[in-house]
Design a protein around this motif. Structure first.
Motif, PDB file in Angstrom:
ATOM      1  N   GLY A  97       0.802  -1.216   0.000  1.00 36.80           N
ATOM      2  CA  GLY A  97       0.000   0.000   0.000  1.00 36.80           C
ATOM      3  C   GLY A  97       0.830   1.258   0.000  1.00 36.80           C
ATOM      4  O   GLY A  97       0.417   2.284   0.539  1.00 36.80           O
ATOM      5  N   ALA A  98       2.003   1.202  -0.648  1.00 25.89           N
ATOM      6  CA  ALA A  98       2.905   2.367  -0.632  1.00 25.89           C
ATOM      7  C   ALA A  98       3.126   2.919  -2.025  1.00 25.89           C
ATOM      8  O   ALA A  98       4.147   3.523  -2.313  1.00 25.89           O
ATOM      9  N   ARG A  99       2.184   2.694  -2.917  1.00 26.05           N
ATOM     10  CA  ARG A  99       2.333   3.166  -4.279  1.00 26.05           C
ATOM     11  C   ARG A  99       2.349   4.687  -4.318  1.00 26.05           C
ATOM     12  O   ARG A  99       1.524   5.356  -3.715  1.00 26.05           O
ATOM     13  N   GLY A 100       3.294   5.224  -5.062  1.00 23.99           N
ATOM     14  CA  GLY A 100       3.370   6.670  -5.218  1.00 23.99           C
ATOM     15  C   GLY A 100       2.254   7.191  -6.106  1.00 23.99           C
ATOM     16  O   GLY A 100       1.710   6.463  -6.930  1.00 23.99           O
ATOM     17  N   SER A 101       1.910   8.445  -5.952  1.00 29.41           N
ATOM     18  CA  SER A 101       0.805   9.018  -6.715  1.00 29.41           C
ATOM     19  C   SER A 101       1.288   9.818  -7.914  1.00 29.41           C
ATOM     20  O   SER A 101       0.479  10.332  -8.683  1.00 29.41           O
ATOM     21  N   GLU A 102       2.598   9.926  -8.114  1.00 27.80           N
ATOM     22  CA  GLU A 102       3.093  10.780  -9.178  1.00 27.80           C
ATOM     23  C   GLU A 102       2.979  10.138 -10.561  1.00 27.80           C
ATOM     24  O   GLU A 102       2.990  10.813 -11.571  1.00 27.80           O
ATOM     25  N   ASP A 103       2.895   8.827 -10.648  1.00 29.46           N
ATOM     26  CA  ASP A 103       2.838   8.141 -11.933  1.00 29.46           C
ATOM     27  C   ASP A 103       1.512   7.408 -12.048  1.00 29.46           C
ATOM     28  O   ASP A 103       1.287   6.403 -11.374  1.00 29.46           O
ATOM     29  N   PRO A 104       0.598   7.890 -12.899  1.00 30.13           N
ATOM     30  CA  PRO A 104      -0.725   7.274 -12.986  1.00 30.13           C
ATOM     31  C   PRO A 104      -0.768   6.040 -13.883  1.00 30.13           C
ATOM     32  O   PRO A 104      -1.803   5.394 -13.990  1.00 30.13           O
ATOM     33  N   ARG A 105       0.333   5.711 -14.539  1.00 33.41           N
ATOM     34  CA  ARG A 105       0.304   4.590 -15.473  1.00 33.41           C
ATOM     35  C   ARG A 105       0.154   3.253 -14.760  1.00 33.41           C
ATOM     36  O   ARG A 105       0.731   3.031 -13.706  1.00 33.41           O
ATOM     37  N   VAL A 106      -0.620   2.381 -15.388  1.00 35.69           N
ATOM     38  CA  VAL A 106      -0.800   1.029 -14.875  1.00 35.69           C
ATOM     39  C   VAL A 106       0.131   0.110 -15.657  1.00 35.69           C
ATOM     40  O   VAL A 106       0.159   0.144 -16.888  1.00 35.69           O
ATOM     41  N   ARG A 107       0.892  -0.684 -14.948  1.00 37.23           N
ATOM     42  CA  ARG A 107       1.802  -1.635 -15.590  1.00 37.23           C
ATOM     43  C   ARG A 107       1.257  -3.041 -15.355  1.00 37.23           C
ATOM     44  O   ARG A 107       1.582  -3.688 -14.358  1.00 37.23           O
ATOM     45  N   PRO A 108       0.421  -3.496 -16.271  1.00 37.15           N
ATOM     46  CA  PRO A 108      -0.274  -4.774 -16.053  1.00 37.15           C
ATOM     47  C   PRO A 108       0.656  -5.975 -16.123  1.00 37.15           C
ATOM     48  O   PRO A 108       1.649  -5.979 -16.849  1.00 37.15           O
ATOM     49  N   ARG A 109       0.307  -6.983 -15.339  1.00 37.88           N
ATOM     50  CA  ARG A 109       0.999  -8.260 -15.377  1.00 37.88           C
ATOM     51  C   ARG A 109      -0.035  -9.331 -15.702  1.00 37.88           C
ATOM     52  O   ARG A 109      -0.789  -9.759 -14.823  1.00 37.88           O
ATOM     53  N   PRO A 110      -0.096  -9.759 -16.951  1.00 34.11           N
ATOM     54  CA  PRO A 110      -1.119 -10.728 -17.353  1.00 34.11           C
ATOM     55  C   PRO A 110      -0.972 -12.056 -16.617  1.00 34.11           C
ATOM     56  O   PRO A 110       0.121 -12.449 -16.210  1.00 34.11           O
ATOM     57  N   PHE A 111      -2.094 -12.749 -16.447  1.00 34.99           N
ATOM     58  CA  PHE A 111      -2.088 -14.097 -15.899  1.00 34.99           C
ATOM     59  C   PHE A 111      -3.188 -14.886 -16.585  1.00 34.99           C
ATOM     60  O   PHE A 111      -4.087 -14.317 -17.223  1.00 34.99           O
TER      61      PHE A 111
END
Length: 223
Positions: A97-111
């Motif tokens: 729960g420590a994700r920064g708020s400066e980068d709104p991009r989502v980096r998906p990891r498919p499964f």
């Protein structure tokens, strides 16, 4: 081999009686972050429809350690969180729960679940969830079979990017093509399948109940 180390996360402290980073509001904030890790790990595991035993086998972390980690009886460490992050396909900063708020991009990891590839398009745990889903073509003899239908609380939105998506909704059996969309109350029995000869790709948006049903639940056995 399973391991069950008891090493906690160490933090520097001040010397000579001065206040260090472990004192005051910062320490309280850290405690709150660490307390929230266990429930977050349990929710991620439930969302992905896996068991503690399966996670233990995949990570080498003992079953008892995983259980205590989720229940808050074990303090999270990098040694434990890094392999869990890899297995779950969830960035480490999201697990704590420590994700920064400066980068709104989502980096998906498919499964992949039950033959369908899921590409997460949202990174928030809880709330509405968006996925790009890819269903491979079914064997020709299976394309005309009656689809298994499920019901759950919530609402669902679909948008087909490419291919042909079969939607069995109540008594209706529909085929959606690229550029077509559908929305429906998920208390109506519904099921999805590939209706074409090449993979179908579509966007699906649903709530936690929908994810538990579509991502976690196993398909019914075929006759």
């Amino acid at each position: 081999m399973a391991h069950d180390t008891e090493t906690g996360i160490e933090h520097g402290t001040g010397t000579g009686g001065s206040s260090g980073p472990d004192s005051g509001p910062g320490r309280d904030g850290l405690a709150a972050v660490l307390t929230a890790v266990g429930p977050r790990l349990r929710e991620v595991r439930h969302r992905q429809g896996t068991t503690l035993a399966a996670v233990s086998e995949a990570t080498g972390i003992s079953l008892s350690t995983l259980s205590r980690l989720e229940s808050g009886g074990r303090r999270p460490t990098l040694e434990l969180l890094l392999p869990l992050s890899k297995v779950y396909g969830v960035p480490l900063d999201e697990l704590v729960g420590a994700r920064g708020s400066e980068d709104p991009r989502v980096r998906p990891r498919p499964f992949v679940r039950h033959g369908t590839t899921f590409v997460p398009l949202t990174r928030h745990i809880g709330g509405l969830l968006a996925y790009k889903e890819i269903i491979p073509p079914a064997p020709e003899e299976a394309r005309g079979r009656k689809l298994e239908q499920r019901v759950h609380e919530g609402y669902e939105w679909l948008y087909v990017l490419s291919g042909r998506l079969r939607l069995a909704l109540g008594e209706h059996d529909l085929v959606l093509g690229a550029g077509e969309a559908a929305e429906f109350d998920t208390r109506t029995p519904h099921g999805l399948a590939n209706a074409g000869e090449r993979p179908v790709e579509f966007i699906a948006i649903f709530g936690p109940q929908g994810e538990r049903m579509h991502v976690r639940a196993r398909p019914a056995a075929r006759d």
